[in-house]
Motif scaffolding. Structure first.
Motif, mmCIF file in Angstrom:
data_model
loop_
_atom_site.group_PDB
_atom_site.id
_atom_site.type_symbol
_atom_site.label_atom_id
_atom_site.label_comp_id
_atom_site.label_asym_id
_atom_site.label_seq_id
_atom_site.Cartn_x
_atom_site.Cartn_y
_atom_site.Cartn_z
ATOM 1 N N GLU A 81 -7.447 4.113 -1.931
ATOM 2 C CA GLU A 81 -8.591 3.783 -1.087
ATOM 3 C C GLU A 81 -9.901 3.967 -1.852
ATOM 4 N N ASP A 89 -5.873 7.396 4.256
ATOM 5 C CA ASP A 89 -7.288 7.013 4.192
ATOM 6 C C ASP A 89 -8.038 7.656 3.034
ATOM 7 N N LYS A 116 0.832 -1.203 0.000
ATOM 8 C CA LYS A 116 0.000 0.000 0.000
ATOM 9 C C LYS A 116 0.868 1.256 0.000
#
Length: 312
Positions: free
Chosen positions: A191, A186, A139
């Motif tokens: 995402e 986030d 990620k």
């Protein structure tokens, strides 16, 4: 020579650090700049003999600014063996069909520094981090790639900063990226694509609302390009015959095996017909974001409209 200046700088700095002893550099190391020099000055410097050393080093930085650089041909054909002449020709390449680059290759080394394709950047980051005795989770690697593109100079600067500030685990995480580089872990395109893949309407809308209030840091053109790549890969997943082999799937989609499960889930949530429709939508909204047929709607509203249509 070449578009990617990072490798040109790396090679040049290595020569400067290693070709001469520290005590030899005052008299035997010359650095010239293309905007401030000419062919005659370069040849004069290159033909000078070293002082109390086996060799001298002459570096010409920003050589693409020199007019008629081919006139160096007279030196290149007959270089002085005790001189290491380094020519930095950045952001473009010499025409290799002409004699000058052929003469360089014949009497020295001609290195062409090409840009790395965007889809190769994550692997390059992992390799670079590994050589620095660190690791980076998938990620975090994706976030860096998305935020910095294929600018290797910016990427290595970010990784150096991270290597100083990460925890003793020596694994760079998304949290490290957020804390030290300023990329939200986030609220980002990674995402967003995951929320869309899961059909998580609430999360997708949270991210889009965040993008709407931070348009400068989250340009619509980048979001659409990444979503187009994502949904194209989900559609391609439908046509992979052996879906049980995760390595094969990852290779076919050119993704990290860690993310295969996300593409499997997205393929369950969207039919092939819907995916084709989404790809058409993305093309339409890409044009609208650039002012075609829709010059009045701001990007935040366009993006909200697009995401609503993808999810319904």
């Amino acid at each position: 020579m070449g578009e990617e200046s990072f490798f040109i700088d790396q090679i040049t700095n290595y020569i400067l650090d290693n070709a001469l002893a520290t005590t030899e550099r005052d008299f035997n190391q010359t650095i010239l700049y293309g905007k401030d020099t000419d062919i005659g000055t370069i040849i004069t410097a290159a033909r000078r003999f070293p002082m109390m050393a086996e060799r001298q080093v002459v570096v010409v930085r920003e050589a693409q600014s020199i007019k008629n650089i081919e006139q160096l041909s007279s030196y290149v054909k007959n270089p002085l063996e005790s001189t290491i002449l380094v020519i930095n020709y950045k952001y473009k390449s010499l025409d290799k069909r002409k004699n000058f680059p052929k003469e360089i290759a014949q009497n020295g080394i001609l290195f062409e520094s090409k840009k790395i394709y965007d889809n190769k950047i994550p692997d390059w980051i992992k390799s670079y981090v590994k050589n620095q005795n660190f690791q980076i989770d998938p990620k975090a690697c994706f976030l860096l790639t998305e935020f910095l593109g294929n600018d290797l100079g910016k990427i290595t600067n970010a990784l150096e900063k991270l290597s100083i500030n990460i925890s003793s685990s020596k694994i760079i995480t998304a949290e490290d990226i957020e804390k030290n580089i300023g990329i939200s872990k986030d609220y980002n395109n990674f995402e967003l694509q995951n929320a869309l893949g899961r059909k998580d309407v609430f999360k997708a809308n949270q991210i889009i609302n965040y993008f709407s209030t931070n348009e400068k840091n989250n340009p619509m053109v980048v979001t659409i390009a990444l979503l187009h790549s994502y949904f194209s890969k989900v559609l391609k997943y439908y046509f992979i015959k052996n879906k049980t082999n995760e390595k094969l799937v990852a290779s076919s989609l050119r993704i990290n095996p860690y993310f295969v499960k996300d593409y499997k889930l997205a393929a369950r949530n969207y039919s092939a017909k819907k995916l084709v429709s989404i790809i058409e939508l993305l093309r339409e909204y890409d044009l609208r974001s650039k002012g075609f047929s829709d010059a009045g709607t701001n990007h935040g509203e366009l993006l909200k409209e697009l995401i609503f249509k993808i999810l319904h």
